[in-house]
Design a protein around this motif. Sequence first.
Motif, mmCIF file in Angstrom:
data_model
loop_
_atom_site.group_PDB
_atom_site.id
_atom_site.type_symbol
_atom_site.label_atom_id
_atom_site.label_comp_id
_atom_site.label_asym_id
_atom_site.label_seq_id
_atom_site.Cartn_x
_atom_site.Cartn_y
_atom_site.Cartn_z
ATOM 1 N N CYS A 31 -11.956 -3.773 -7.490
ATOM 2 C CA CYS A 31 -12.539 -3.237 -6.255
ATOM 3 C C CYS A 31 -11.784 -3.885 -5.108
ATOM 4 O O CYS A 31 -11.855 -5.109 -4.929
ATOM 5 C CB CYS A 31 -14.029 -3.546 -6.190
ATOM 6 S SG CYS A 31 -14.834 -3.046 -4.652
ATOM 7 N N VAL A 32 -11.040 -3.091 -4.351
ATOM 8 C CA VAL A 32 -10.187 -3.598 -3.276
ATOM 9 C C VAL A 32 -10.783 -3.127 -1.950
ATOM 10 O O VAL A 32 -10.920 -1.926 -1.715
ATOM 11 C CB VAL A 32 -8.732 -3.107 -3.422
ATOM 12 C CG1 VAL A 32 -7.830 -3.762 -2.389
ATOM 13 C CG2 VAL A 32 -8.218 -3.383 -4.837
ATOM 14 N N CYS A 33 -11.132 -4.056 -1.094
ATOM 15 C CA CYS A 33 -11.923 -3.714 0.091
ATOM 16 C C CYS A 33 -11.129 -3.046 1.201
ATOM 17 O O CYS A 33 -11.682 -2.284 1.995
ATOM 18 C CB CYS A 33 -12.635 -4.960 0.614
ATOM 19 S SG CYS A 33 -13.849 -5.614 -0.565
ATOM 20 N N THR A 34 -9.826 -3.330 1.309
ATOM 21 C CA THR A 34 -8.971 -2.654 2.284
ATOM 22 C C THR A 34 -7.811 -2.009 1.537
ATOM 23 O O THR A 34 -7.642 -2.209 0.336
ATOM 24 C CB THR A 34 -8.399 -3.611 3.347
ATOM 25 O OG1 THR A 34 -7.259 -4.313 2.810
ATOM 26 C CG2 THR A 34 -9.438 -4.618 3.817
ATOM 27 N N SER A 35 -6.997 -1.276 2.274
ATOM 28 C CA SER A 35 -5.810 -0.671 1.668
ATOM 29 C C SER A 35 -4.525 -1.344 2.111
ATOM 30 O O SER A 35 -3.431 -0.823 1.876
ATOM 31 C CB SER A 35 -5.765 0.831 1.974
ATOM 32 O OG SER A 35 -6.878 1.481 1.384
ATOM 33 N N GLY A 36 -4.659 -2.491 2.780
ATOM 34 C CA GLY A 36 -3.473 -3.272 3.132
ATOM 35 C C GLY A 36 -2.605 -2.654 4.195
ATOM 36 O O GLY A 36 -1.403 -2.948 4.276
ATOM 37 N N GLU A 37 -3.204 -1.836 5.065
ATOM 38 C CA GLU A 37 -2.396 -1.113 6.042
ATOM 39 C C GLU A 37 -1.864 -1.979 7.172
ATOM 40 O O GLU A 37 -0.950 -1.574 7.886
ATOM 41 C CB GLU A 37 -3.191 0.059 6.620
ATOM 42 C CG GLU A 37 -4.370 -0.306 7.512
ATOM 43 C CD GLU A 37 -5.656 -0.617 6.760
ATOM 44 O OE1 GLU A 37 -6.701 -0.756 7.415
ATOM 45 O OE2 GLU A 37 -5.608 -0.734 5.519
ATOM 46 N N ALA A 38 -2.413 -3.183 7.362
ATOM 47 C CA ALA A 38 -1.956 -4.069 8.441
ATOM 48 C C ALA A 38 -0.787 -4.929 7.951
ATOM 49 O O ALA A 38 -0.803 -6.151 8.040
ATOM 50 C CB ALA A 38 -3.098 -4.943 8.940
ATOM 51 N N SER A 39 0.221 -4.275 7.432
ATOM 52 C CA SER A 39 1.409 -4.976 6.933
ATOM 53 C C SER A 39 2.617 -4.097 7.163
ATOM 54 O O SER A 39 2.498 -2.936 7.550
ATOM 55 C CB SER A 39 1.257 -5.308 5.440
ATOM 56 O OG SER A 39 1.095 -4.125 4.677
ATOM 57 N N GLY A 40 3.792 -4.661 6.941
ATOM 58 C CA GLY A 40 5.015 -3.896 7.157
ATOM 59 C C GLY A 40 5.591 -4.110 8.543
ATOM 60 O O GLY A 40 5.082 -4.882 9.349
ATOM 61 N N GLU A 41 6.647 -3.402 8.817
ATOM 62 C CA GLU A 41 7.350 -3.540 10.084
ATOM 63 C C GLU A 41 6.519 -2.975 11.238
ATOM 64 O O GLU A 41 5.694 -2.073 11.053
ATOM 65 C CB GLU A 41 8.694 -2.803 10.027
ATOM 66 C CG GLU A 41 9.662 -3.328 8.975
ATOM 67 C CD GLU A 41 10.128 -4.734 9.273
ATOM 68 O OE1 GLU A 41 10.210 -5.100 10.466
ATOM 69 O OE2 GLU A 41 10.423 -5.477 8.315
ATOM 70 N N ALA A 42 6.770 -3.493 12.427
ATOM 71 C CA ALA A 42 6.111 -2.954 13.624
ATOM 72 C C ALA A 42 6.473 -1.479 13.793
ATOM 73 O O ALA A 42 7.618 -1.076 13.563
ATOM 74 C CB ALA A 42 6.538 -3.743 14.858
ATOM 75 N N ARG A 44 5.400 1.025 11.990
ATOM 76 C CA ARG A 44 5.264 1.853 10.790
ATOM 77 C C ARG A 44 3.939 2.596 10.841
ATOM 78 O O ARG A 44 3.012 2.188 11.531
ATOM 79 C CB ARG A 44 5.399 1.024 9.496
ATOM 80 C CG ARG A 44 4.119 0.346 9.018
ATOM 81 C CD ARG A 44 3.732 -0.816 9.903
ATOM 82 N NE ARG A 44 2.453 -1.399 9.528
ATOM 83 C CZ ARG A 44 1.286 -0.947 9.961
ATOM 84 N NH1 ARG A 44 1.222 0.120 10.730
ATOM 85 N NH2 ARG A 44 0.176 -1.544 9.610
ATOM 86 N N ASP A 45 3.840 3.709 10.109
ATOM 87 C CA ASP A 45 2.629 4.509 10.085
ATOM 88 C C ASP A 45 1.592 3.845 9.184
ATOM 89 O O ASP A 45 1.834 3.615 7.997
ATOM 90 C CB ASP A 45 2.953 5.914 9.572
ATOM 91 C CG ASP A 45 1.741 6.804 9.557
ATOM 92 O OD1 ASP A 45 1.333 7.270 10.621
ATOM 93 O OD2 ASP A 45 1.182 7.007 8.458
ATOM 94 N N ALA A 46 0.415 3.531 9.759
ATOM 95 C CA ALA A 46 -0.599 2.801 9.010
ATOM 96 C C ALA A 46 -1.126 3.602 7.830
ATOM 97 O O ALA A 46 -1.354 3.056 6.746
ATOM 98 C CB ALA A 46 -1.748 2.407 9.936
ATOM 99 N N ALA A 47 -1.327 4.891 8.019
ATOM 100 C CA ALA A 47 -1.847 5.719 6.929
ATOM 101 C C ALA A 47 -0.864 5.774 5.769
ATOM 102 O O ALA A 47 -1.258 5.725 4.593
ATOM 103 C CB ALA A 47 -2.154 7.122 7.439
ATOM 104 N N GLU A 48 0.411 5.856 6.083
ATOM 105 C CA GLU A 48 1.425 5.879 5.025
ATOM 106 C C GLU A 48 1.484 4.532 4.316
ATOM 107 O O GLU A 48 1.627 4.462 3.089
ATOM 108 C CB GLU A 48 2.784 6.247 5.616
ATOM 109 C CG GLU A 48 3.944 6.175 4.625
ATOM 110 C CD GLU A 48 3.814 7.148 3.459
ATOM 111 O OE1 GLU A 48 4.585 7.001 2.487
ATOM 112 O OE2 GLU A 48 2.962 8.062 3.512
#
Length: 230
Positions: A31-42, A44-48
Motif C-alpha cells: 500500500c503506497v500512500c503517494t505516487s512519488g510525483e514530487a521528484s525528478g527535474e524541475a 517535469r510533468d507531475a502526472a507523468e
Amino acid sequence: MVVTAHPDDVDFGAAGTVATWTAAGIEVSYCVCTSGEASGEAGRDAAEMARVREAEQRAAAEQVGVREVTFLGYADGAVEPSLALRRDIARVIRRVRPDRVLTWSPEINWSFIPTTHPDHRAVGAATFAAVYPDARNPHAFPELLADEGLEPWSVPELWLADGPVTLRNHAVDVTAYADKKLAALRSHVSQVGAAEGLEENIRAYLAGTASRYGMADGRLAEDFQVVDTG
C-alpha cells in the motif's frame, strides 16, 4: 502488508525481507500512500512522473514476488497522519486482513537523516493508528463496515523500518535475496538510473547491519523494530 509513503521506499528499506517472506509462500501486498510525483527535474510533468513511478513500483514488486500494489493518491511531500489517511489505510487492512504490517517508524532516525522524510514519519504514525485501534474497532470509521462491508480486523504484529537504531530489535538474514532486492531497486529507473556504486553501497550497509547482530562475515541483513500489538 507493507505500507509506505513513496514508490521505492520498500525496496530501499525492506525488499530483501519481503523476498524472504514470498519465498516461504507468504502472500505480501503493498500500500503506497503517494505516487512519488514530487521528484525528478524541475519543470517535469507531475502526472507523468506519478505514472512512471507507479509503473516502476509495480515492476519492483514483481522482482520480489509481490503481485498486489495499491496506491492511495495522497500528495507527495505533503502527507499528514490525518483521519482520512488513517481511514484509507484501515480500509486496506480490513480488505487484505494481514497477520503482519510493515511500515516506517514515526520516529526520527537521527543516525541517518536522509531517510527520515516527513512523509515517512506521517505514514508511520497513520499506519500505527490504523493498526491500533482503527482497523480492529467496529466504531472507528463505521462507514467501512456499514457501507463497504469491511469487517474489523486485528493485526497482531507491527514491523517498523528505519526508526532509531536503539529501538530496533529484530534482524532478517537477506543474504540469499540481496540480488532480488537490488533488482527491485534497479526497477526505479527514474530514481536510481545507472547510479554507480549502488550495489556496493547497499551490500556494505546490509553487511554492517548483519555484523551488529553478530552474524558471520559475509552475511547481509535488514533490521526492524517489531511490536506486538496484542
